[in-house]
Design an enzyme around this catalytic site. Structure first.
Site, PDB file in Angstrom:
ATOM      1  N   ALA A 160       1.204  -1.430   0.145  1.00 48.77           N
ATOM      2  CA  ALA A 160      -0.024  -0.160  -0.421  1.00 48.77           C
ATOM      3  C   ALA A 160       1.264   1.454   0.069  1.00 48.77           C
ATOM      4  CB  ALA A 160      -1.008   0.034   1.264  1.00 48.77           C
ATOM      5  N   ALA A 161       1.737   1.072  -0.693  1.00 47.58           N
ATOM      6  CA  ALA A 161       2.701   2.381  -0.549  1.00 47.58           C
ATOM      7  C   ALA A 161       2.962   2.829  -1.523  1.00 47.58           C
ATOM      8  CB  ALA A 161       4.531   1.517   0.474  1.00 47.58           C
ATOM      9  N   ARG A 214      -2.073   7.624 -10.879  1.00 43.99           N
ATOM     10  CA  ARG A 214      -2.412   7.633 -12.395  1.00 43.99           C
ATOM     11  C   ARG A 214      -4.249   7.808 -11.922  1.00 43.99           C
ATOM     12  NH1 ARG A 214      -1.361   1.680 -13.417  1.00 43.99           N
ATOM     13  NH2 ARG A 214      -0.279   1.794 -11.830  1.00 43.99           N
ATOM     14  N   GLN A 257       8.195   1.807   3.476  1.00 43.17           N
ATOM     15  CA  GLN A 257       8.626   1.661   2.401  1.00 43.17           C
ATOM     16  C   GLN A 257       9.120   3.363   2.294  1.00 43.17           C
ATOM     17  OE1 GLN A 257       6.745   0.887  -1.235  1.00 43.17           O
ATOM     18  NE2 GLN A 257       8.822   0.398  -2.168  1.00 43.17           N
ATOM     19  N   ASP A 259      -4.637  -1.550  -3.771  1.00 40.79           N
ATOM     20  CA  ASP A 259      -5.705  -1.349  -4.525  1.00 40.79           C
ATOM     21  C   ASP A 259      -6.289  -2.610  -5.502  1.00 40.79           C
ATOM     22  OD1 ASP A 259      -3.570  -2.835  -6.281  1.00 40.79           O
ATOM     23  OD2 ASP A 259      -2.959  -1.249  -7.888  1.00 40.79           O
ATOM     24  N   ARG A 300     -31.359  14.507  13.619  1.00 46.23           N
ATOM     25  CA  ARG A 300     -30.046  14.546  13.224  1.00 46.23           C
ATOM     26  C   ARG A 300     -29.335  14.240  14.519  1.00 46.23           C
ATOM     27  NH1 ARG A 300     -29.649  21.119  14.161  1.00 46.23           N
ATOM     28  NH2 ARG A 300     -27.709  20.408  13.790  1.00 46.23           N
TER      29      ARG A 300
END
Ligand code: UD1
Ligand code: MG
Length: 450
Positions: free
Chosen positions: A9-10, A15, A72, A102, A331
């Site tokens: 995840a680093a 993009r 990383q 991803d 609320r």
């Protein structure tokens, strides 16, 4: 065999063209990363090791403290990212599952399948592959004429012939751990300056060791997120998955395509969800309810047999048989007892409404405690804010508040009391009296038949 997991995840996620880190982009109500973390956790029974960039406090918070984080320092590729976990994981388990943040649609069943195939594999790695046209920028799986895997070619490096290959690398692998830690440092820098995890497949076959493959049963799971267009596709796929699971449990949808339920939501059976309904956060809904159309419920708790139509409910608690809307807004801190009715343009915040209270039309109730069976006339307002502070209003059981009453807080209306239409109540109204006027005065006592 024990299997630990690494979630990559680093990466930079360039993009996406977004200031928000890719792995934090929302999907089905969760940050992207949480999907792969949960799937790995379920597949291995261990807390995964998540490789993150430096100074990534938001990413840490998004998945909580249970997982292990590995930093990383520079995004030098997927191979380099996995290698950062060597210190924490070398020698810890026989197998290693590696997947990417991803690839959020990969299920724990699929990942478990990958582990099982590797358990039976004499070679050092099992790959997850799929066939998809278009190939979505995935690495191509190259086989020799006899069908044996040769390696994975990244799109950027592929020849025209290789670009035409239909079998794609999904980006999830199960490795024999000892082999991975031994081979990973041998991966060479690519022309792009990155160390590719995918090169390990070529290293395995070059040394004559078999690479096993698990083909994805459901191609939807291969929706990887590299762009915001992919994210929208994944959102639709996750929506279908969540809604399918709810339908299997007895929740009815008039149109699942336009009903948006986030991952943390629970709905009991025999509840009907109507189009353009958004159930978000930790919302819990009982059975036999009808929600929507056109409603948003966020962190709401809804009891059995409630009906909510074209309304917004956020942080509110509804007991059973409550009717809300159309066009109401509940609320945070609103608590509605059994059988309460809130009609059009009712707004309720930080208020407790006893059983059977009716707020039919055009009202604001804030910081109020309202007893059982009270009728709130159209246009009633609790004037709870004096410009500096909020003040409380209490209305006793069985009171009747006339249309257009202004309750200037702090103020109490006693049980059984009434206010006349248009009253501006600045002083407490005793029990069983009628107060009217501007400012309101008690004009008579009420007997029980009034
Ligand atoms: C990768 C695979 C490709 C596969 C595809 C499937 C490689 C070289 N290629 O390509 O074969 O078809 O996934 O989705 O592995 N990451 C880091 N550190 C880095 C670089 C990336 O942690 O230095 C993470 C990213 O955050 C991401 C994952 O690794 O979650 C994959 O990186 P990404 O750049 O998306 O690789 P793809 O080009 O998709
Ligand atoms: Mg990717």
């Amino acid at each position: 065999m024990r299997c630990e997991a690494i979630v990559l995840a680093a990466g930079l996620g360039t993009r996406m063209n977004s200031a928000m880190p890719k792995v934090l982009q929302p999907l089905g109500g969760w940050p992207l990363l949480r999907w792969s973390v949960e799937a790995c956790r379920q597949a291995t029974g261990e807390e995964p090791h998540v490789v993150i960039p430096p100074e990534a406090d938001e990413i840490r918070q998004a998945v909580g403290n249970e997982v292990h984080f590995v930093v990383q320092a520079e995004p030098l590729g997927t191979g380099h990212a996995a290698l950062q976990a060597a210190g924490a994981l070398n020698g810890k388990s026989e197998l290693l599952l590696v997947t990417s943040a991803d690839m959020p649609l990969l299920t724990s069943d699929t990942l478990r399948g990958l582990i099982e195939v590797q358990q039976a594999n004499v070679g050092p790695v099992t790959l997850l592959t799929t066939e998809s046209d278009p190939p979505r920028g995935f690495g191509r799986v190259e086989r020799d004429p006899r069908g044996k895997i040769v390696g994975i070619i990244e799109e950027a490096q592929a020849s025209p012939v290789q670009l035409g290959l239909k079998e794609l690398n999904v980006g999830a692998y199960c490795f024999r751990a000892a082999w991975l830690w031994e081979q990973l440092p041998k991966v060479q820098k690519s022309a792009k300056g990155e160390y590719y995890l995918t090169d390990l497949v070529g290293l395995a076959t070059a040394s004559g060791q078999p690479v096993a493959v698990l083909k994805l049963a459901d191609p939807n799971e291969a929706i990887g997120i590299n762009t915001l267009e992919h994210l929208a596709e994944a959102e639709a796929a996750i929506r279908r998955r969540i809604n399918r699971e709810l339908m299997a449990k007895g929740v009815r949808f008039l149109d699942p395509e336009t009903t948006y339920v986030e991952a943390g939501v629970r709905v009991a059976s025999d509840t009907v969800l109507l189009p353009n309904t958004h159930l978000q956060g930790e919302t819990v809904i009982g059975s036999g309810c009808q929600i929507g159309p056109n409603s948003i419920l966020r962190n709401a708790q809804v009891g059995d047999r409630c009906r909510i139509e074209a309304s917004v409910v956020e942080g509110a608690v509804l007991e059973q048989d409550v009717e809300v809307g159309p066009f109401a807004r509940l609320r945070t801190g609103a608590r509605l007892g059994a059988g309460v009715h809130v009609g059009n343009f009712g707004e309720i915040k930080s208020s407790t409404l006893g059983p059977g209270v009716k707020v039919g039309h055009f009202s604001y109730l804030g910081d109020a405690t309202i007893g059982k069976g009270v009728n709130i006339g159209a246009g009633t307002i609790t004037c709870n804010f004096d410009g500096k502070q909020k003040h409380a209003t209490t209305i006793g059981e069985g009171a009747f508040i006339g249309s257009d009453t202004m309750l200037v807080a702090p103020v109490n209306v006693g049980p059984g009391a009434r206010t006349g239409a248009g009253a501006v109540v600045t002083k407490d109204v005793p029990a069983n009296t009628l107060a009217a006027g501007v400012p309101a005065r008690v004009i008579r006592k009420l007997n029980p038949h009034d």
